[in-house]
Design a protein around this motif. Structure first.
Motif, mmCIF file in Angstrom:
data_model
loop_
_atom_site.group_PDB
_atom_site.id
_atom_site.type_symbol
_atom_site.label_atom_id
_atom_site.label_comp_id
_atom_site.label_asym_id
_atom_site.label_seq_id
_atom_site.Cartn_x
_atom_site.Cartn_y
_atom_site.Cartn_z
ATOM 1 N N LEU A 171 11.237 134.289 144.655
ATOM 2 C CA LEU A 171 11.042 134.399 143.222
ATOM 3 C C LEU A 171 9.723 133.744 142.819
ATOM 4 N N SER A 172 8.922 134.488 142.085
ATOM 5 C CA SER A 172 7.620 133.990 141.637
ATOM 6 C C SER A 172 7.313 134.604 140.283
ATOM 7 N N TYR A 173 6.638 133.834 139.442
ATOM 8 C CA TYR A 173 6.255 134.328 138.125
ATOM 9 C C TYR A 173 4.760 134.614 138.037
ATOM 10 N N TYR A 178 9.664 140.392 139.850
ATOM 11 C CA TYR A 178 11.032 139.864 139.805
ATOM 12 C C TYR A 178 11.921 140.675 138.857
ATOM 13 N N SER A 189 15.836 131.118 146.776
ATOM 14 C CA SER A 189 15.156 131.679 145.603
ATOM 15 C C SER A 189 14.684 133.106 145.883
ATOM 16 N N PHE A 255 19.885 132.051 140.324
ATOM 17 C CA PHE A 255 20.055 130.744 139.684
ATOM 18 C C PHE A 255 21.081 129.910 140.447
ATOM 19 N N LYS A 278 12.522 131.411 132.096
ATOM 20 C CA LYS A 278 12.220 131.426 133.524
ATOM 21 C C LYS A 278 12.902 130.273 134.247
ATOM 22 N N ALA A 279 13.084 130.467 135.537
ATOM 23 C CA ALA A 279 13.717 129.445 136.370
ATOM 24 C C ALA A 279 12.738 128.331 136.711
ATOM 25 N N GLU A 280 13.289 127.160 136.979
ATOM 26 C CA GLU A 280 12.518 126.095 137.601
ATOM 27 C C GLU A 280 12.645 126.271 139.107
ATOM 28 N N LEU A 281 11.529 126.405 139.801
ATOM 29 C CA LEU A 281 11.531 126.614 141.248
ATOM 30 C C LEU A 281 11.319 125.280 141.941
ATOM 31 N N LYS A 285 14.673 126.769 145.855
ATOM 32 C CA LYS A 285 15.779 127.261 145.045
ATOM 33 C C LYS A 285 15.343 127.416 143.595
ATOM 34 N N ALA A 286 16.130 128.196 142.852
ATOM 35 C CA ALA A 286 15.801 128.478 141.455
ATOM 36 C C ALA A 286 16.882 127.895 140.548
#
Length: 395
Positions: A171-173, A178, A189, A255, A278-281, A285-286
């Motif tokens: 997972l990447s922003y 995604y 993640s 998540f 958005k998730a905290e990476l 893990k997310a």
């Protein structure tokens, strides 16, 4: 006349030896992914055969797997096969029990069939679908083929020398890919994009080589979509497949801190896919951090990206706290809703339906959980707004 009759009697048995089994989806392999692909395809309403070419499926650690669609469906069948009441815990699912339950399921189901200990001779294209030769006189014809093990026998029909299985991505922003997710991998993640699963210039064949149940489930739903709608895999509808998988409880954004049993799981998944929150990476893990307060700067640009009218509201409300009152103002302006009616609806649902533990208070700064549920219900960005193959919003 007598001679003709003898010839006719002789010919009939020879003709009856030839047999073609027709199905919608054919899954090759006996991994956990093959298991999940087969079950999900059948649960999605299409005829499915799994050809294990072995004694049965490999062992699956059911204790470690979240109760997604295939796991839940299997456990229901296991309870029925073992004649256990709902109040009685299932025993440890050994490999022997796994395959005994699957056999019972296969024997009684109209949509799900498993054929063990049957290798195939060759594979060939048959129209837009596939024909798999089991023997000289017996074959299986399928609309969509899912390969979860050795691809070598399939390559000649594809007219290529090599093929890589679908790859997962962290997972990447940094981009929007995604948003094209069709499956999050438990405990990581990582996710699978629909467009990493589809094979360029090769329709109605999907290739995965994985023991991840999530990858199998995502692949089964994708295969089922093409079979059900009598279309090509290259014409797969991302939102339809995502919606189907969410209905069968497969997380699409990984998540770590939002369980399937969470009453707000679906809303958080849908808003998570949009990237509005958005998730905290962290440490591979997310994390959604559901009880953290929402910050203006994290929602400003994402909501602008989804809604033209949001540009005006955010320009007129620079860096305001994300209170319930301000959020109602924003969703009513962007979504053309009546403020008083929206307030009444939220107050009625706040504790009883949404299961929020806080009190309804217009001055409170919203948590990420609360904001996700409100945005999902009143603006429905996931359901109403499409994205292209790169995840870019189409407006």
């Amino acid at each position: 006349m007598k001679r003709f009759f003898l010839v006719f009697v002789f010919v009939i048995p020879l003709i009856s030896l030839a047999q073609t089994i027709k199905t919608d989806v054919l899954v090759l392999g006996n991994s956990a992914a093959a298991f999940a692909a087969g079950i999900q395809a059948s649960e999605s309403g299409v005829n499915t055969i799994v050809l294990t070419q072995a004694d049965g499926f490999k062992a699956i650690d059911f204790e470690k797997e979240p109760e997604t669609g295939p796991i839940k469906a299997f456990k229901q069948r296991a309870r029925k096969a073992l004649k256990l009441a709902d109040s009685v815990a299932l025993p440890q699912i050994t490999n022997q029990i796994l395959n005994a339950v699957v056999k019972n399921w296969s024997d009684s189901s109209k949509l799900f069939d498993v054929i063990n200990n049957t290798p195939f001779m060759e594979a060939s294209r048959s129209g837009s679908g596939w024909e798999i030769k089991l023997t000289k006189d017996k074959s299986i014809k399928a609309k969509v083929l899912v390969v979860t093990d050795d691809i070598q026998k399939i390559l000649p029909a594809l007219k290529i020398s090599d093929l890589k299985p679908a790859e997962i991505s962290p997972l990447s922003y940094s981009g929007n890919a995604y948003r094209t997710t069709i499956g999050a991998i438990n405990g990581s993640s990582n996710y699978l994009s629909l467009y990493n699963l589809l094979i360029p210039d090769q329709d109605n064949v999907l290739y995965i080589k994985s023991d991840d149940l999530e990858i199998g489930q995502a692949t089964g739903a994708t295969a089922a979509y093409a079979a059900f709608y009598r279309t090509k895999t290259s014409l797969s509808n991302l939102k339809s497949i995502q919606g189907e998988l969410l209905a069968y409880k497969l997380p699409l954004i990984p998540f770590e801190d939002i369980n399937i049993a969470d009453s707000n799981w679906l809303a958080i998944q849908k808003v998570g896919i949009t990237g509005i929150l958005k998730a905290e990476l962290k440490d591979g893990k997310a994390f959604f951090n559901p009880e953290t307060k929402v910050v203006y700067k994290e929602i400003d640009q994402p909501i602008r990206d989804y809604y033209y009218k949001a540009q005006i509201w955010f320009d007129d409300h620079q860096d305001v706290p994300v209170t319930l009152e301000n959020t109602i103002s924003m969703i009513c302006y962007v979504g053309n809703k009546a403020v008083d009616a929206t307030k009444d609806k939220l107050q009625k649902k706040w504790n009883n339906e949404y299961k929020f533990h806080s009190k309804y208070d217009l001055k409170k700064v919203l948590t990420r959980r609360e904001f996700a549920v409100i945005i999902n219900e009143f603006l429905t960005p996931f359901d109403k707004i499409n994205v292209d193959k790169t995840g870019r919003v189409i407006r």
